[in-house]
Design an enzyme around this catalytic site. Structure first.
Site, PDB file in Angstrom:
ATOM      1  N   LYS A 276       3.911  -6.348   3.184  1.00  0.00           N
ATOM      2  CA  LYS A 276       2.635  -6.532   3.882  1.00  0.00           C
ATOM      3  C   LYS A 276       1.476  -6.581   2.902  1.00  0.00           C
ATOM      4  O   LYS A 276       1.571  -6.090   1.779  1.00  0.00           O
ATOM      5  CB  LYS A 276       2.405  -5.382   4.873  1.00  0.00           C
ATOM      6  CG  LYS A 276       3.589  -5.061   5.758  1.00  0.00           C
ATOM      7  CD  LYS A 276       3.288  -3.888   6.675  1.00  0.00           C
ATOM      8  CE  LYS A 276       4.551  -3.340   7.302  1.00  0.00           C
ATOM      9  NZ  LYS A 276       5.364  -2.554   6.346  1.00  0.00           N
TER      10      LYS A 276
ATOM     11  N   VAL B 225       0.802  -1.224   0.000  1.00  0.00           N
ATOM     12  CA  VAL B 225       0.000   0.000   0.000  1.00  0.00           C
ATOM     13  C   VAL B 225       0.836   1.276   0.000  1.00  0.00           C
ATOM     14  O   VAL B 225       0.313   2.359  -0.229  1.00  0.00           O
ATOM     15  CB  VAL B 225      -0.971  -0.021   1.208  1.00  0.00           C
ATOM     16  CG1 VAL B 225      -0.226   0.287   2.515  1.00  0.00           C
ATOM     17  CG2 VAL B 225      -2.142   0.935   1.004  1.00  0.00           C
ATOM     18  N   TYR B 226       2.143   1.174   0.243  1.00  0.00           N
ATOM     19  CA  TYR B 226       2.979   2.370   0.230  1.00  0.00           C
ATOM     20  C   TYR B 226       3.069   2.916  -1.194  1.00  0.00           C
ATOM     21  O   TYR B 226       3.644   2.277  -2.087  1.00  0.00           O
ATOM     22  CB  TYR B 226       4.386   2.068   0.755  1.00  0.00           C
ATOM     23  CG  TYR B 226       4.469   1.652   2.209  1.00  0.00           C
ATOM     24  CD1 TYR B 226       3.389   1.795   3.074  1.00  0.00           C
ATOM     25  CD2 TYR B 226       5.642   1.114   2.722  1.00  0.00           C
ATOM     26  CE1 TYR B 226       3.470   1.403   4.397  1.00  0.00           C
ATOM     27  CE2 TYR B 226       5.738   0.729   4.055  1.00  0.00           C
ATOM     28  CZ  TYR B 226       4.648   0.869   4.881  1.00  0.00           C
ATOM     29  OH  TYR B 226       4.737   0.485   6.200  1.00  0.00           O
ATOM     30  N   SER B 227       2.498   4.091  -1.381  1.00  0.00           N
ATOM     31  CA  SER B 227       2.454   4.730  -2.701  1.00  0.00           C
ATOM     32  C   SER B 227       1.886   3.790  -3.754  1.00  0.00           C
ATOM     33  O   SER B 227       2.370   3.737  -4.898  1.00  0.00           O
ATOM     34  CB  SER B 227       3.845   5.232  -3.109  1.00  0.00           C
ATOM     35  OG  SER B 227       4.275   6.245  -2.226  1.00  0.00           O
ATOM     36  N   ALA B 228       0.848   3.034  -3.347  1.00  0.00           N
ATOM     37  CA  ALA B 228       0.114   2.155  -4.271  1.00  0.00           C
ATOM     38  C   ALA B 228       1.036   1.193  -5.024  1.00  0.00           C
ATOM     39  O   ALA B 228       0.869   0.949  -6.221  1.00  0.00           O
ATOM     40  CB  ALA B 228      -0.707   2.977  -5.255  1.00  0.00           C
TER      41      ALA B 228
END
Length: 349
Positions: free
Chosen positions: A86, A60-63
């Protein structure tokens, strides 16, 4: 750099982990940093020179861009480090694009492998609790990934103690892969995990990975009572983690960290990190930085050892009273306390 066993596993990880939320730095992650591939290569080199062998990211970090940048920056040196990522958070607008269903876990793992440019993930962590999906479904999906060789160890993140222990009980009963680690927020600003999560992790042999040990920079020393923080600081933006319930206590804590740092000739950030690294049950601190100099300073905390008096001073200024039933156990059962019990009760005896 010291190395510690990850939970009950034979895997040894550095006491400091490189965090990559700032790799890419788009969308909600933009206040953390906007580090491109060249910047990522520089940070990875600094971390490796300091002895770091674990790098943490998330889909999810910066998609997904953080994983892509990490994979490209590592290139042929991928096998020189351990990669943790994750799954759980939304990665699309569909009904099944989030959560911990078998569908989303398997799909998320495959997508992370592609973005990272690797055929295995060293530590695959469920990023957050999913109260709608049976734990049996989540855990058997993770076990399948381990058995397939695509994942080597599994962990949870942001789980309450009861949620983690319930999952461990299911894994043990079914004789499937169990969580090796839990990744949680822990800092001088918030010592919540000491009440339940730390004792449970110590009792169950689960390693503790700490995210945001500087509380988003709050305990770095740049936020002080009556002092204007540098322009561009994260907490001058819309960033809201962690929430601050007692501002006076925060500033009192920072002043103690600054004073201790001055006595050692180091930054308050190093003191704050060294304090958490010395706490019971902690395996590794995840540190990220916007600049190479910040990263070098943070990683230098690996060489800082606080005295018992310094730890006590920080304990006293940042701590909270024992919660029930622990104050009652201290009063009535101190003759039969386990190592897990003592992680929080010892200093109150």
């Amino acid at each position: 750099m010291q190395y510690r066993q990850l939970g009950r596993t034979g895997l040894r990880v550095s006491t400091f982990t490189l965090g990559t939320m700032g790799f890419g730095g788009t969308g909600w992650a933009s206040p953390v940093g906007k580090i491109d591939v060249a910047g990522a290569r520089e940070q990875i080199a600094i971390a490796k020179d300091a002895g770091v062998n674990l790098i943490d990211t998330a889909d999810v970090y910066s998609a997904g861009l953080s994983e892509e940048i990490l994979g490209e920056a590592l290139g042929d040196s991928r096998d020189d480090v351990l990669i943790a990522t994750k799954v759980r958070m939304p990665m699309g607008d569909g009904q099944n694009d989030a959560g911990l269903s078998r569908h989303h876990i398997i799909r998320g793992a495959e997508a992370s492998l592609r973005r990272l440019g690797t055929d295995y993930i060293d530590l695959f962590q469920v990023h957050e609790w999913d109260g709608h999906t049976p734990l049996e479904e989540t855990l058997t999906a993770l076990d399948d990934l381990v058995r397939s060789g695509k994942v080597r160890y599994i962990g949870c993140s942001n789980y309450a103690a009861w949620q983690m222990v319930k999952a461990l009980g299911i894994s043990d009963a079914r004789q499937i892969e169990r969580f090796a680690s839990t990744q949680v927020f822990y800092s001088l600003v918030s010592r919540d995990i000491e009440a339940e999560i730390v004792p449970a992790a110590v009792d169950q042999g689960v390693g503790i990975l700490v995210w945001s040990p500087l509380a988003g920079g709050l305990t770095s020393g740049k936020y002080r009572r009556g002092v204007t923080a540098p322009e561009g600081s994260r907490h001058l933006s819309e960033w809201s983690e962690p929430p601050i319930a007692d501002e006076d206590k925060l500033y009192d804590t920072i002043e103690v960290a600054v004073k201790i740092g001055e006595s050692h000739g180091v930054s308050a950030a190093q003191v704050s990190l060294a304090y958490i690294a010395q706490k019971p049950g902690v395996t590794s601190l995840i540190v990220g930085a916007r600049t190479p100099d910040q990263l070098r300073d943070n990683l230098a905390a690996a060489d800082l050892e606080l005295t018992a008096d310094e730890v006590k001073a920080l304990d006293d200024v940042s701590g909270e009273p024992l919660r029930y039933p622990f104050w009652h156990q201290r009063n009535t059962s101190s003759d039969r306390l386990s190592a897990a019990d003592l992680t929080q009760i010892q200093r109150h005896l």
